[in-house]
Design a protein around this motif. Structure first.
Motif, PDB file in Angstrom:
ATOM      1  N   LYS A 257       5.862  -0.327  -3.387  1.00 61.47           N
ATOM      2  CA  LYS A 257       5.663  -0.771  -2.004  1.00 61.47           C
ATOM      3  C   LYS A 257       5.688   0.412  -1.032  1.00 61.47           C
ATOM      4  N   LYS A 258       6.643   1.317  -1.220  1.00 61.40           N
ATOM      5  CA  LYS A 258       6.723   2.475  -0.330  1.00 61.40           C
ATOM      6  C   LYS A 258       5.497   3.376  -0.501  1.00 61.40           C
ATOM      7  N   ASP A 261       2.687   1.871   1.389  1.00 63.06           N
ATOM      8  CA  ASP A 261       2.846   2.070   2.838  1.00 63.06           C
ATOM      9  C   ASP A 261       2.373   3.465   3.250  1.00 63.06           C
ATOM     10  N   LYS A 264      -1.532   3.376   3.052  1.00 57.41           N
ATOM     11  CA  LYS A 264      -2.156   2.658   4.164  1.00 57.41           C
ATOM     12  C   LYS A 264      -2.101   3.463   5.458  1.00 57.41           C
ATOM     13  N   LYS A 265      -0.981   4.128   5.687  1.00 57.68           N
ATOM     14  CA  LYS A 265      -0.853   4.935   6.897  1.00 57.68           C
ATOM     15  C   LYS A 265      -1.837   6.101   6.881  1.00 57.68           C
TER      16      LYS A 265
END
Length: 370
Positions: A257-258, A261, A264-265
């Motif tokens: 998940k991290k 993230d 996506k950023k």
């Protein structure tokens, strides 16, 4: 100072040689107008009429795109169709078109390297289709007093580089004998007399692409008019020049998940498609921009717990075999081409003092998520 299209083309070839491209690809000049003075360079992902007009407005007469305009063999051009409209507009505006497709995909400093930079991956390896280059052993005999200058010339020309090491050579002392003919102009000795000179045999390795330059450097630095140079082929090592995809280790393990993230950023996107346990820990990630779902198995075999690409076919999800699959979009995984290529080309232009402006397309996703 005018800079020709041919001169810029030589720099483009340095950045991502056409030999890196896949056989089925159409990397290279899709339209070559042999411009005598490059007034500006426009970098884009796809060739569109909008991009061509924008390039013309910015006084650019060279467009470099990632995706080829003419992808496959063309039997006819019709100005009522997409390719014909673009070619007609390019010619009307006097703009040449170069397409850097799978050449930059496979280049060491290309799209997949830029994607790997998002995670600062270490211990990087290619996923597939490695382009290998043979090494040669180059040796020369030189008087002891001039050994250092010849050794320095060899390594400056590219000999002695192996992985993370440079200036790798081996030297043996011995006695060299020779008899100059009457027409010779010896650095040491007299015509028709046998000479014995304390010499050093310097040997090193170099890639095939460096061989001609290394030999030229030896001849230039060597005091003898006829230096004794030998070149031997080697079974090992083999240099890896380029390849598709990158797999590497994260600086520290993190949850999937991290990692998503972070992705996506970096890609400036709100969502990606993913299959797998988002709470599981990943320490090794593989990336390959564009449509490269077929390399999921290669990523798994090379130890990756997560594989990120642009497009994945449905059947690859069904056979994912425990690896986390991430489909981040063809556009989003390749849009780094524009800024990355522009920066790399700008550095090459600066190195040779070519004062040419580079413009980057104002990228917009060619679709919307509804």
């Amino acid at each position: 100072m005018s800079v020709t299209l041919e001169q810029v083309g030589a720099l483009i070839e340095k950045m991502a040689p056409q030999k890196f491209a896949e056989d089925w690809d159409n990397t290279g000049f899709n339209l070559n107008l042999h411009n005598r003075d490059i007034t500006g360079i426009y970098i884009c992902l796809d060739v569109t009429q909008e991009a061509i007009r924008d390039a013309a407005d910015k006084k650019c007469n060279l467009i470099i795109s990632h995706h080829p305009l003419l992808f496959r063999a063309v039997k006819r051009l019709d100005n009522a169709e997409y390719e014909g409209k673009c070619i007609q507009l390019l010619m009307r505006e006097g703009i040449s078109l170069y397409c850097a497709h799978t050449s930059i995909d496979r280049a060491p400093k290309g799209i997949n390297s830029w994607l790997a930079d998002i995670f600062n991956l270490g211990n990087r390896r290619y996923l597939s289709d490695e382009i290998r280059e043979p090494y040669y052993e180059v040796a020369v005999h030189v008087p002891q007093e001039q050994a250092a200058q010849v050794r320095d010339a060899m390594t400056a020309a590219g000999a002695g580089r192996l992985g993370d090491y440079s200036d790798c050579t081996y030297s043996i002392e011995g006695n060299g004998t020779f008899r100059p003919d009457a027409n010779a102009h010896p650095f040491i000795g007299t015509a028709n007399q046998m000479e014995t000179v304390k010499e050093i045999r310097i040997s090193s390795i170099c890639k095939k692409s460096r061989l001609v330059g290394v030999i030229a450097a030896i001849r230039s630095a060597h005091p003898y008019e006829e230096p004794a140079i030998s070149v031997l082929t080697t079974e090992e090592p083999v240099g890896i020049e380029a390849g598709l995809g990158v797999v590497g280790d994260l600086p520290a393990k993190m949850t999937a998940k991290k990692a998503l993230d972070i992705l996506k950023k970096a890609l400036h996107t709100d969502s990606v498609r993913v299959a797998g346990d988002l709470e599981s820990e990943v320490g090794r990630i593989a990336v390959c921009g564009g449509a490269a779902g077929e390399f999921a198995d290669a990523a798994k075999k090379k130890g990756a717990q997560m594989y990120i690409t642009g497009e994945i076919k449905h059947n690859f999800y069904a056979a994912r075999n425990g690896i986390i699959l991430v489909e981040a979009g063809h556009f989003d995984t390749e849009k780094c081409f524009c800024e990355g290529y522009a920066q790399g080309l700008q550095n090459l232009l600066n190195d040779v003092n070519y004062n040419i402006a580079i413009y980057v397309e104002n990228l917009r996703r060619p679709y919307v998520n509804y």
